[in-house]
Scaffold this motif. Structure first.
Motif, short mmCIF file in Angstrom:
data_model
loop_
_atom_site.label_atom_id
_atom_site.label_comp_id
_atom_site.label_asym_id
_atom_site.label_seq_id
_atom_site.Cartn_x
_atom_site.Cartn_y
_atom_site.Cartn_z
N LEU A 1 0.83 -1.20 0.00
CA LEU A 1 0.00 0.00 0.00
C LEU A 1 0.87 1.25 0.00
O LEU A 1 0.56 2.23 -0.70
CB LEU A 1 -0.92 0.01 1.22
N LEU A 2 1.94 1.21 0.78
CA LEU A 2 2.81 2.40 0.83
C LEU A 2 3.43 2.65 -0.53
O LEU A 2 3.52 3.80 -0.98
CB LEU A 2 3.89 2.20 1.89
N ALA B 1 1.13 6.73 -6.56
CA ALA B 1 -0.06 7.54 -6.82
C ALA B 1 0.26 9.02 -6.67
O ALA B 1 -0.20 9.85 -7.45
CB ALA B 1 -1.18 7.14 -5.87
N VAL B 2 1.08 9.34 -5.67
CA VAL B 2 1.43 10.74 -5.47
C VAL B 2 2.24 11.25 -6.66
O VAL B 2 1.99 12.33 -7.18
CB VAL B 2 2.22 10.93 -4.15
N GLN C 1 -4.64 7.86 -4.36
CA GLN C 1 -3.98 8.48 -3.22
C GLN C 1 -4.91 8.53 -2.01
O GLN C 1 -4.58 8.04 -0.94
CB GLN C 1 -3.62 9.90 -3.63
N ALA C 2 -6.07 9.11 -2.22
CA ALA C 2 -7.03 9.27 -1.12
C ALA C 2 -7.41 7.91 -0.57
O ALA C 2 -7.39 7.69 0.64
CB ALA C 2 -8.26 10.01 -1.61
N SER D 1 1.04 13.01 9.32
CA SER D 1 1.85 14.23 9.29
C SER D 1 2.78 14.25 8.09
O SER D 1 3.25 15.31 7.71
CB SER D 1 2.64 14.35 10.59
N HIS D 2 3.04 13.10 7.48
CA HIS D 2 3.97 13.09 6.35
C HIS D 2 3.28 13.07 5.00
O HIS D 2 3.94 13.14 3.97
CB HIS D 2 4.91 11.90 6.45
N THR D 3 1.99 12.89 4.99
CA THR D 3 1.32 12.89 3.70
C THR D 3 0.33 14.05 3.68
O THR D 3 -0.06 14.56 4.71
CB THR D 3 0.50 11.61 3.48
#
Lengths: 270, 560
Positions: B251-252, B258-259, B267-268, B292-294
């Motif tokens: 997933l990561l 996706a980003v 992404q969502a 916090s990182h995405t």
């Protein structure tokens, strides 16, 4: 070879918990080098079960020694190194719950004394979901202690916290390390609530209120906090004086700002 | 959570099996609650009521299986349009129709659809084989309809014609993936989780290699089912050995891709899945770090935003950041679809919201509990609110003990444990309002506190925290309440007013942003303008030639 060496060191560490920190530290470094040779600093798939157990014990002993030496940074480091070992499935590494709970309880207590409540509760949440049922978490000797302390602290039942620290309620020696920190913490908590709650306090009863030993201690504590001692009573300086002027000015300014903001928004709409 | 209410219908039962969080299933639950369309009603009748079914069949003369295949294929046209016009709305429409088809899916129907739609060329045969293998129909011949029934041929023609309009030689990958999603749905409904997970992995690989923007909304769905399969596999989530842990790297990686591809849908959806994944194993810190990182895509689909806000709210609640949690959860409940299709989500989000409100010291609105759809599910929380409102610690403890299992299942148990102090505080507040002076002993008795000493400390803390306006007298051992000032003299009403105005303005801004204009409309206007100019030019020409008289002249020139 290295493994036998390692198990000897761990046994030595376990046998004499009163060993000085520097001695323990040299032993621990040796143990870590041995682990490195066995490629077992972190649990990867190739490491045999017995070595994993030894590695875990090494870190656990390290954590306990760090606490005894009042070294929170080192303790946190050991706890973090332990995490991947605790995450292993029980088929890979049979869990040793009492040691694990001891270390986890200590880390909870550390978070509590450092006022890191968010992390405390995150940790708690993962405990509740661990091993399926979370019912025994509060009942556990080691884990229940910090949880109860937190609840009492939040409620404000400081006398119960005090009792819990004083008597033989502390689950094991390592936990009493935190007592001193906690004592100071609750004392300043009580002091700050007293400032707001009482118009004045007689010195004699302040002694029992703040869990201090003598009236002399009370007076020095009062001076430290900037309280006024007069006629055998303590008076608290009024902190709210002299703020009104700036307050009203701020308020009118805020109203004007808001009104201007509305006007601008209305303009964009109409 | 639908699971709490005694399952009234098939839908409720499904909610239970799908685990803790109904919201995830919002899209699927639509299946059942959407007012049955004509086709669905017909299919249902075919299953159940024999007499009725016979009648219907006479009228329409279509076999349900054939109808299902036709329905599946009618979506291909939508996908075609989506690719041709580059408009994701058409793919979304195709995805929405899955819920209508879902109940009727069988391996045979899917195999039929695959066989009909894939031409027998070598390239497509390979991907078709993968799809067919997943449903144990590997030997179905491709390229032509089986021809056993006349209707199939008749129905198949328009579909193939649609396909051939765009690409004669091969099938577009969108259709391929769409069929893949149908297979996922089928495997999920027939509880073949392990197989589904394997198949999903293949499907995700294929999507990654295709890299087509028109696939975005479809791939989001594929990942969604992938995670769902993993959640249902052998060691169930709270255990650290659950397959969902193994899925995280995939997933990561998908999120990263996706980003980079600016693929908002995936992404969502993947961020939401990861959060869910972390929360299921209580890895709060990881979830917090992920947030916090995405950056959650701003213009993501509304449903994903609602889910994201819900998870965020839960994380913040655990971290004691109640104000933020409250904000996120309120937004989540408001963004949840209003109809009954996402009832599970609304219920779950409302539960957490209620607990957070209580933790903040507010008493939730009574009307929340009166809604017909919520009443039963929220009952334990209603009792809880009652206990907190009155400040009755004994009542609170019994409620907690009685419904501990429910609260645990909802994941609110540890939050509720923190409520104890609020109960006490409310109790003190009630007492401070009712008595101008009360002895600590009485407080201690009424609130069932351990000792008078405890009571004193607790009251002192309450005073410091601003819960009550009072003073303590240590020698005589009583609490004396201060006169309550006029609220309207403070800045509080102004602030409340300001908050509301700000909310309204934000709403206005958002609605303006959300407006959608038909594409190319401005070109039409341009064309009109062009024509108008042409007309004027002609007129000017005529004037020059002297066909018009002076009066008209002036007016026209002004117009120019």
């Amino acid at each position: 070879m290295a493994e036998r060496n390692l198990s000897q060191i761990v046994a030595q560490l376990k046998k004499s918990p009163s060993m000085s920190y520097s001695d323990a530290n040299t032993l621990l470094s040796k143990a870590k080098i041995a682990l490195l040779n066995l490629k077992a600093l972190t649990p990867n798939a190739a490491v045999p079960q017995s070595t994993l157990a030894l590695a875990r014990e090494t870190y656990e002993q390290g954590a306990l020694f760090a606490i005894r030496a009042r070294n929170p940074e080192a303790f946190t480091r050991y706890v973090q190194q332990l995490q991947p070992f605790y995450e292993l499935p029980s088929s890979r590494l049979p869990p040793n719950l009492s040691e694990r709970n001891k270390v986890t309880g200590l880390s909870l207590l550390l978070l509590l004394t450092q006022g890191r409540y968010a992390e405390f509760h995150s940790e708690l949440e993962s405990l509740a979901n661990r091993e399926g049922g979370g019912g025994d978490v509060e009942g556990d000797k080691y884990l229940g202690y910090p949880i109860r302390l937190e609840r009492w602290l939040m409620e404000g039942s400081y006398d119960r916290v005090w009792k819990a620290m004083k008597s033989s309620e502390v689950p094991c020696d390592e936990y009493s390390v935190f007592s001193e920190i906690l004592k100071n913490q609750i004392r300043s908590e009580i002091a700050s609530s007293s400032e707001r709650a009482y118009p004045s306090l007689p010195i004699s009863s302040t002694k029992s209120l703040l869990f201090l030993d003598s009236e002399g201690d009370v007076i020095s504590f009062a001076q430290h906090r900037g309280w006024i001692v007069r006629d055998g009573s303590i008076f608290f300086p009024d902190a709210t004086e002299g703020e009104d002027g700036t307050h009203t000015k701020e308020m009118s300014q805020m109203v004007i700002e808001n009104a201007l903001g509305y006007a601008r928004e209305l303009e964009t709409i109409v | 959570m639908p699971g709490k209410a005694p399952p009234k219908s098939d839908k409720d039962a499904k909610g239970v099996s799908k685990g803790k969080k109904g919201g995830k299933d919002a899209d699927e639950e639509m299946t059942v609650v959407v007012p049955p369309s004509k086709k669905q009603a017909q299919a249902a009748d075919g299953d159940g009521d024999v007499e009725m079914g016979g009648e219907e069949d006479k009228v329409e003369e279509v076999d349900p299986a054939v109808q299902a295949v036709t329905d599946i294929k009618s979506n291909f046209a939508l996908l075609d349009r989506a690719v041709a016009l580059f408009d994701p709305r058409f793919s979304l429409r195709a995805l929405r129709s899955i819920s209508l088809i879902r109940k009727r899916l069988t391996p045979d129907i899917i195999a039929q659809a695959i066989a009909d739609s894939f031409p027998a060329t070598a390239a497509s045969a390979k991907s078709a084989k993968v799809l067919l293998a997943a449903i144990d129909r590997a030997d179905t011949p491709l390229g032509k309809s089986s021809g056993s029934e006349m209707e199939i041929d008749g129905d198949a023609k328009p579909a193939t014609k649609n396909g051939s309009k765009k690409e004669v030689k091969d099938l577009i990958p969108e259709v391929d993936i769409f069929l893949g999603i149908l297979i996922q749905v089928y495997l999920f409904d027939s509880k073949q989780y392990a197989k589904g997970a394997r198949f999903s992995e293949q499907l995700t690989d294929r999507i990654q290699s295709l890299n087509r923007r028109t696939l975005d909304s479809l791939s989001a769905k594929v990942y969604f089912y992938f995670q769902l399969f993993c959640e249902h596999m052998a060691p169930l989530p709270p255990s650290p050995e659950s397959p969902i842990v193994a899925v995280r790297p995939i997933l990561l990686a998908a999120l990263r891709t996706a980003v980079l591809r600016k693929d908002i849908d995936t992404q969502a959806s993947v961020i939401v899945l990861l959060l869910r994944n972390y929360l299921l194993t209580s890895h709060i810190n990881q979830a917090d770090l992920l947030v916090s990182h995405t950056q959650f895509p701003e213009n993501a689909v509304n449903n994903q935003v609602a889910r994201f806000l819900y998870y965020l709210g839960r994380i913040r609640a655990i971290q004691l950041r109640y104000t933020e949690a409250h904000e996120h959860l309120t937004a989540a409940t408001r963004k949840a679809p209003g109809s009954n299709c996402a009832l599970g989500f609304s219920q779950t989000a409302t539960k957490v919201l209620l607990v957070v409100e209580l933790l903040m010291g507010d008493i939730p609105d009574r009307s929340t509990f009166r809604q017909a759809t919520m009443e039963e599910a929220l009952h334990p929380y209603f009792l809880l609110v009652q206990a907190v409102r009155v400040g009755d610690i004994e009542n609170f403890e019994t409620t907690l003990a009685d419904h501990a299992d429910t609260f645990r299942r909802d994941g609110t148990y540890s939050l509720i444990l923190r409520l104890r102090q609020n109960v006490i505080k409310t109790g003190i507040r009630m007492m401070s309002l009712s008595y101008s002076r009360i002895s600590l002993r009485d407080i201690c008795i009424r609130l069932h506190l351990g000792s008078e000493e405890s009571a004193e400390y607790i009251v002192a803390k309450a005073i410091r925290d601003g819960v009550i306006e009072a003073t303590l007298d240590r020698e005589k051992g009583f609490m004396k309440s201060k006169e309550v000032g006029d609220v309207y003299a403070t800045r509080e009403p102004g602030e409340a007013f300001h908050d509301r105005i700000r909310a309204c303005l934000a709403l206005h801004d958002e609605s303006v942003k959300a407006m959608r204009f038909p594409m190319n409309q401005h070109r039409l206007e341009l064309k009109n303008a062009q024509e108008a100019r042409e007309r004027e030019r002609e007129m000017a020409k005529e004037i020059q030639e002297g066909d018009l008289d002076e009066d008209d002249l002036g007016g026209d020139f002004e117009g120019m």
